[in-house]
Design a protein around this motif. Structure first.
Motif, PDB file in Angstrom:
ATOM      1  N   GLN A 179      64.892  54.399  12.539  1.00 46.47           N
ATOM      2  CA  GLN A 179      64.515  53.632  11.351  1.00 46.47           C
ATOM      3  C   GLN A 179      63.313  52.736  11.651  1.00 46.47           C
ATOM      4  OE1 GLN A 179      65.840  53.928   8.108  1.00 46.47           O
ATOM      5  NE2 GLN A 179      63.907  52.831   7.801  1.00 46.47           N
ATOM      6  N   GLN A 182      60.319  54.953  11.349  1.00 42.99           N
ATOM      7  CA  GLN A 182      59.983  55.259   9.957  1.00 42.99           C
ATOM      8  C   GLN A 182      59.292  54.064   9.300  1.00 42.99           C
ATOM      9  OE1 GLN A 182      59.970  58.052   8.485  1.00 42.99           O
ATOM     10  NE2 GLN A 182      61.281  59.359   9.748  1.00 42.99           N
ATOM     11  N   LYS A 185      55.729  53.928  10.569  1.00 45.00           N
ATOM     12  CA  LYS A 185      54.932  54.994   9.960  1.00 45.00           C
ATOM     13  C   LYS A 185      54.503  54.580   8.559  1.00 45.00           C
ATOM     14  CE  LYS A 185      55.056  59.869   8.608  1.00 45.00           C
ATOM     15  NZ  LYS A 185      55.910  61.094   8.504  1.00 45.00           N
TER      16      LYS A 185
END
Length: 229
Positions: A179, A182, A185
């Motif tokens: 997580q 992510q 990103k």
């Protein structure tokens, strides 16, 4: 073939990765029954971890410099500190020996540049994420680093010290770190640094949503390049 000296034990879990990977790389490059010439000085990590917690890097520097001298005395022609955080003591180690000390961040920067990464999420211990020594070394080679928010940094530090260094791998921790990736990103990172030599035990570089470099692997590859040059 030159002899590689490893300052290990920080942790023993990732030092095992170093030993196996360096030998595998030598075998792959030379073929047959070839293996690496390695001298290993494996430190007791508990007292080092206590000194880290006290922010007593002068004391850890004395320990690592002594290990480097012992390795050089045993015939090591290049030395690796088998831990990202302990590169806080790179200067002390490099100053204690005449053999070159291969810096893990330099090897990592080269691997990141080969993947076209310019802004990388740094996943590591609290020390490596929050002290400037590592980010500055990468920045000198054109790699910007970002770290997770404080709560995530604290969680990651606990995952490393409470789980990974003692060989504990959990799906909950894997999910938590994924997580973080992510989130990074979404915030514009274009790469990932496994900036703790144990993170590769938890995550698979090939399965990441961004180009990723496992620092332990990059470090081993640089060592073998030196040994076989």
């Amino acid at each position: 073939m030159k002899t590689i000296g490893l300052i290990g034990g920080m942790s023993a879990e990732s030092t095992t990765v170093y030993y196996q990977l360096i030998n595998r790389l030598v075998r792959e490059r030379l073929g047959g029954l070839h293996s690496a010439q390695i001298a290993l000085w494996s430190l007791d990590f508990a007292p080092i971890a206590e000194l880290q917690a006290k922010d007593d890097w002068a004391a850890t520097g004395v320990i690592l410099a002594d290990a480097a001298r012992r390795l050089e005395g045993a015939g090591a022609q290049a030395i690796l500190i088998c831990a990202n955080t302990m590169h806080l003591n790179y200067a002390e180690v490099a100053g204690a020996v005449s053999a070159p000390v291969i810096h893990i961040a330099d090897a990592t920067a080269e691997a990141l540049k080969a993947k076209g990464v310019t802004k990388a999420l740094l996943l590591a211990t609290r020390f490596t994420m929050e002290k400037p020594f590592y980010a500055e070394r990468l920045a000198a080679q054109g790699i910007e680093t970002v770290t997770p928010p404080k709560g995530d940094r604290d969680r990651l530090h606990a995952i490393i010290y409470d789980e990974l260094v003692v060989g504990v791998i959990t799906e909950a921790s894997r999910a938590a770190v994924l997580q973080m990736i992510q989130d990074a990103k979404a915030a514009g990172c274009d790469g990932i640094v496994f900036g703790c030599t144990e993170i590769g035990l938890l995550l698979d570089v090939a399965a990441m949503p961004l180009p990723a470099v496992d620092t332990a692997v990059a470090h081993c590859e640089a060592a073998v390049d030196f040994a076989l040059a």
